[in-house]
Design a protein around this motif. Structure first.
Motif, PDB file in Angstrom:
ATOM      1  N   ALA A   9       0.837  -1.205   0.000  1.00 13.97           N
ATOM      2  CA  ALA A   9       0.000   0.000   0.000  1.00 13.97           C
ATOM      3  C   ALA A   9       0.869   1.251   0.000  1.00 13.97           C
ATOM      4  CB  ALA A   9      -0.910  -0.004   1.219  1.00 13.97           C
ATOM      5  N   THR A  10       0.344   2.337  -0.540  1.00 15.69           N
ATOM      6  CA  THR A  10       1.112   3.580  -0.571  1.00 15.69           C
ATOM      7  C   THR A  10       0.804   4.486   0.616  1.00 15.69           C
ATOM      8  OG1 THR A  10      -0.543   4.536  -2.037  1.00 15.69           O
ATOM      9  CG2 THR A  10       1.413   3.579  -3.065  1.00 15.69           C
ATOM     10  N   ASN A  11      -0.449   4.483   1.117  1.00 11.32           N
ATOM     11  CA  ASN A  11      -0.807   5.347   2.246  1.00 11.32           C
ATOM     12  C   ASN A  11      -0.088   4.941   3.521  1.00 11.32           C
ATOM     13  OD1 ASN A  11      -2.452   6.776   0.587  1.00 11.32           O
ATOM     14  ND2 ASN A  11      -4.364   5.952   1.391  1.00 11.32           N
ATOM     15  N   PHE A  14       3.441  -1.449   4.559  1.00 10.52           N
ATOM     16  CA  PHE A  14       4.104  -2.312   5.521  1.00 10.52           C
ATOM     17  C   PHE A  14       5.602  -2.067   5.406  1.00 10.52           C
ATOM     18  CE2 PHE A  14       0.150  -4.557   5.804  1.00 10.52           C
ATOM     19  CZ  PHE A  14       0.208  -5.310   6.962  1.00 10.52           C
ATOM     20  N   SER A  15       6.286  -2.078   6.525  1.00 11.07           N
ATOM     21  CA  SER A  15       7.748  -2.009   6.532  1.00 11.07           C
ATOM     22  C   SER A  15       8.258  -3.404   6.173  1.00 11.07           C
ATOM     23  CB  SER A  15       8.223  -1.604   7.930  1.00 11.07           C
ATOM     24  OG  SER A  15       9.607  -1.766   8.046  1.00 11.07           O
ATOM     25  N   VAL A  16       9.244  -3.484   5.286  1.00  5.33           N
ATOM     26  CA  VAL A  16       9.769  -4.767   4.833  1.00  5.33           C
ATOM     27  C   VAL A  16      11.214  -4.898   5.290  1.00  5.33           C
ATOM     28  CG1 VAL A  16      10.249  -6.230   2.830  1.00  5.33           C
ATOM     29  CG2 VAL A  16       8.264  -4.704   2.803  1.00  5.33           C
ATOM     30  N   SER A  17      11.501  -6.003   6.000  1.00  8.35           N
ATOM     31  CA  SER A  17      12.860  -6.293   6.436  1.00  8.35           C
ATOM     32  C   SER A  17      13.104  -7.788   6.266  1.00  8.35           C
ATOM     33  CB  SER A  17      13.050  -5.889   7.896  1.00  8.35           C
ATOM     34  OG  SER A  17      14.356  -6.241   8.327  1.00  8.35           O
ATOM     35  N   GLY A  18      13.890  -8.134   5.254  1.00  7.71           N
ATOM     36  CA  GLY A  18      14.098  -9.551   4.945  1.00  7.71           C
ATOM     37  C   GLY A  18      12.779 -10.176   4.540  1.00  7.71           C
ATOM     38  N   ASN A  19      12.397 -11.271   5.224  1.00  6.11           N
ATOM     39  CA  ASN A  19      11.134 -11.930   4.878  1.00  6.11           C
ATOM     40  C   ASN A  19       9.981 -11.492   5.800  1.00  6.11           C
ATOM     41  OD1 ASN A  19      11.923 -13.292   7.242  1.00  6.11           O
ATOM     42  ND2 ASN A  19      10.999 -15.204   6.570  1.00  6.11           N
ATOM     43  N   GLN A  20      10.207 -10.473   6.637  1.00  7.20           N
ATOM     44  CA  GLN A  20       9.156 -10.029   7.559  1.00  7.20           C
ATOM     45  C   GLN A  20       8.604  -8.673   7.141  1.00  7.20           C
ATOM     46  OE1 GLN A  20       9.418 -10.747  11.853  1.00  7.20           O
ATOM     47  NE2 GLN A  20       9.111  -8.546  12.148  1.00  7.20           N
ATOM     48  N   THR A  22       5.956  -5.560   8.542  1.00  6.53           N
ATOM     49  CA  THR A  22       5.424  -5.012   9.788  1.00  6.53           C
ATOM     50  C   THR A  22       4.509  -3.840   9.448  1.00  6.53           C
ATOM     51  OG1 THR A  22       7.492  -5.616  10.898  1.00  6.53           O
ATOM     52  CG2 THR A  22       6.054  -4.050  12.031  1.00  6.53           C
ATOM     53  N   SER A  23       3.308  -3.833  10.023  1.00  5.01           N
ATOM     54  CA  SER A  23       2.382  -2.732   9.746  1.00  5.01           C
ATOM     55  C   SER A  23       2.947  -1.429  10.309  1.00  5.01           C
ATOM     56  CB  SER A  23       1.005  -3.024  10.358  1.00  5.01           C
ATOM     57  OG  SER A  23       1.095  -3.117  11.764  1.00  5.01           O
ATOM     58  N   THR A  24       2.637  -0.330   9.628  1.00  5.45           N
ATOM     59  CA  THR A  24       3.144   0.981  10.050  1.00  5.45           C
ATOM     60  C   THR A  24       2.021   1.945  10.403  1.00  5.45           C
ATOM     61  OG1 THR A  24       3.171   1.785   7.764  1.00  5.45           O
ATOM     62  CG2 THR A  24       5.202   0.777   8.605  1.00  5.45           C
ATOM     63  N   ASN A  25       0.781   1.534  10.214  1.00  2.34           N
ATOM     64  CA  ASN A  25      -0.341   2.442  10.460  1.00  2.34           C
ATOM     65  C   ASN A  25      -0.719   2.438  11.935  1.00  2.34           C
ATOM     66  OD1 ASN A  25      -1.232  -0.282   9.826  1.00  2.34           O
ATOM     67  ND2 ASN A  25      -3.307   0.481  10.054  1.00  2.34           N
ATOM     68  N   LYS A  26      -0.436   3.551  12.603  1.00  2.00           N
ATOM     69  CA  LYS A  26      -0.793   3.695  14.021  1.00  2.00           C
ATOM     70  C   LYS A  26      -1.889   4.750  14.205  1.00  2.00           C
ATOM     71  CE  LYS A  26       3.487   1.902  15.793  1.00  2.00           C
ATOM     72  NZ  LYS A  26       3.155   0.637  16.372  1.00  2.00           N
ATOM     73  N   SER A  30      -7.235   3.847  10.175  1.00  2.00           N
ATOM     74  CA  SER A  30      -6.277   3.609   9.083  1.00  2.00           C
ATOM     75  C   SER A  30      -6.142   2.115   8.822  1.00  2.00           C
ATOM     76  CB  SER A  30      -4.906   4.188   9.449  1.00  2.00           C
ATOM     77  OG  SER A  30      -4.351   3.484  10.541  1.00  2.00           O
ATOM     78  N   SER A  31      -5.630   1.799   7.646  1.00  2.47           N
ATOM     79  CA  SER A  31      -5.335   0.399   7.349  1.00  2.47           C
ATOM     80  C   SER A  31      -4.124   0.313   6.429  1.00  2.47           C
ATOM     81  CB  SER A  31      -6.544  -0.316   6.755  1.00  2.47           C
ATOM     82  OG  SER A  31      -6.709  -0.030   5.411  1.00  2.47           O
ATOM     83  N   ALA A  32      -3.373  -0.768   6.614  1.00  2.00           N
ATOM     84  CA  ALA A  32      -2.201  -1.066   5.786  1.00  2.00           C
ATOM     85  C   ALA A  32      -2.496  -2.371   5.053  1.00  2.00           C
ATOM     86  CB  ALA A  32      -0.957  -1.216   6.657  1.00  2.00           C
ATOM     87  N   THR A  33      -2.151  -2.422   3.768  1.00  2.00           N
ATOM     88  CA  THR A  33      -2.440  -3.616   2.973  1.00  2.00           C
ATOM     89  C   THR A  33      -1.207  -4.041   2.194  1.00  2.00           C
ATOM     90  OG1 THR A  33      -4.740  -2.933   2.727  1.00  2.00           O
ATOM     91  CG2 THR A  33      -3.946  -4.589   1.184  1.00  2.00           C
ATOM     92  N   TYR A  34      -0.964  -5.346   2.186  1.00  2.00           N
ATOM     93  CA  TYR A  34       0.154  -5.954   1.463  1.00  2.00           C
ATOM     94  C   TYR A  34      -0.429  -7.137   0.694  1.00  2.00           C
ATOM     95  CZ  TYR A  34       5.038  -7.502   0.855  1.00  2.00           C
ATOM     96  OH  TYR A  34       6.268  -7.851   0.347  1.00  2.00           O
TER      97      TYR A  34
END
Length: 167
Positions: A9-11, A14-20, A22-26, A30-34
């Motif tokens: 998602a652009t708004n 999700f933060s991407v680190s290796g194969n994990q 992590t949602s960033t919407n606090k 709001s919602s985060a979608t991958y």
């Protein structure tokens, strides 16, 4: 071969680190979608956990239109495993949604994508094939002739995808 591609998602990506991821919407409401889109048939393995306001903020995982997981509250410290059989074109949508009020826990969802995005597939290359009138069609093309492995004579000529039998 490519197992899948991803869209973030652009708004609230999700933060991407290796194969994990992590949602960033606090922020409230709001919602985060991958999204994971299958490029071929394979088995997708995910692991997830969440720390959120119970019964209000959710991590949802859908396979096409079928809900596979919907969790809120604080998960245990270990991840829960989810295995999904994917066909080419299938989509898995991972969403972390917050309601319009209050926060609890870390207000976060974590998902590990265990299945690699691409992998090496070994293919047998040294198989002998008896070319017959019944199975010759896959070996004909406009760009390549099929030759006899014994005498190197042309088994098929490139004439409108017809063949000439070889004795």
């Amino acid at each position: 071969v490519q197992n899948y591609t991803t869209t973030n998602a652009t708004n609230y990506p999700f933060s991407v680190s290796g194969n994990q991821i992590t949602s960033t919407n606090k922020a409230n409401s709001s919602s985060a979608t991958y999204t994971i889109t299958a490029q071929r048939a394979f088995t997708l393995e995910l692991q997830y956990k969440v720390s959120s306001e119970t019964n209000y903020d959710y991590l949802t995982i859908k396979h096409n239109s079928t809900q596979k997981a919907k969790v809120s509250g604080t998960s245990t410290t270990s991840f829960t495993t989810l295995t999904i059989t994917m066909q080419s074109g299938d989509k898995v949508t991972i969403t972390y949604s917050k309601d319009s009020s209050q926060s609890s826990g870390s207000d976060c969802a974590w998902v590990k994508i265990i299945t690699p995005a691409s992998e090496t597939v070994m293919v047998e290359a040294d198989q002998l094939v008896d070319i017959t009138e019944e199975n010759i069609a896959p070996y004909l093309s406009c760009a390549q002739e099929v030759l006899c492995a014994v005498c190197s004579a042309s088994v098929a000529e490139k004439i409108a995808h017809d063949y000439i039998p070889h004795e």
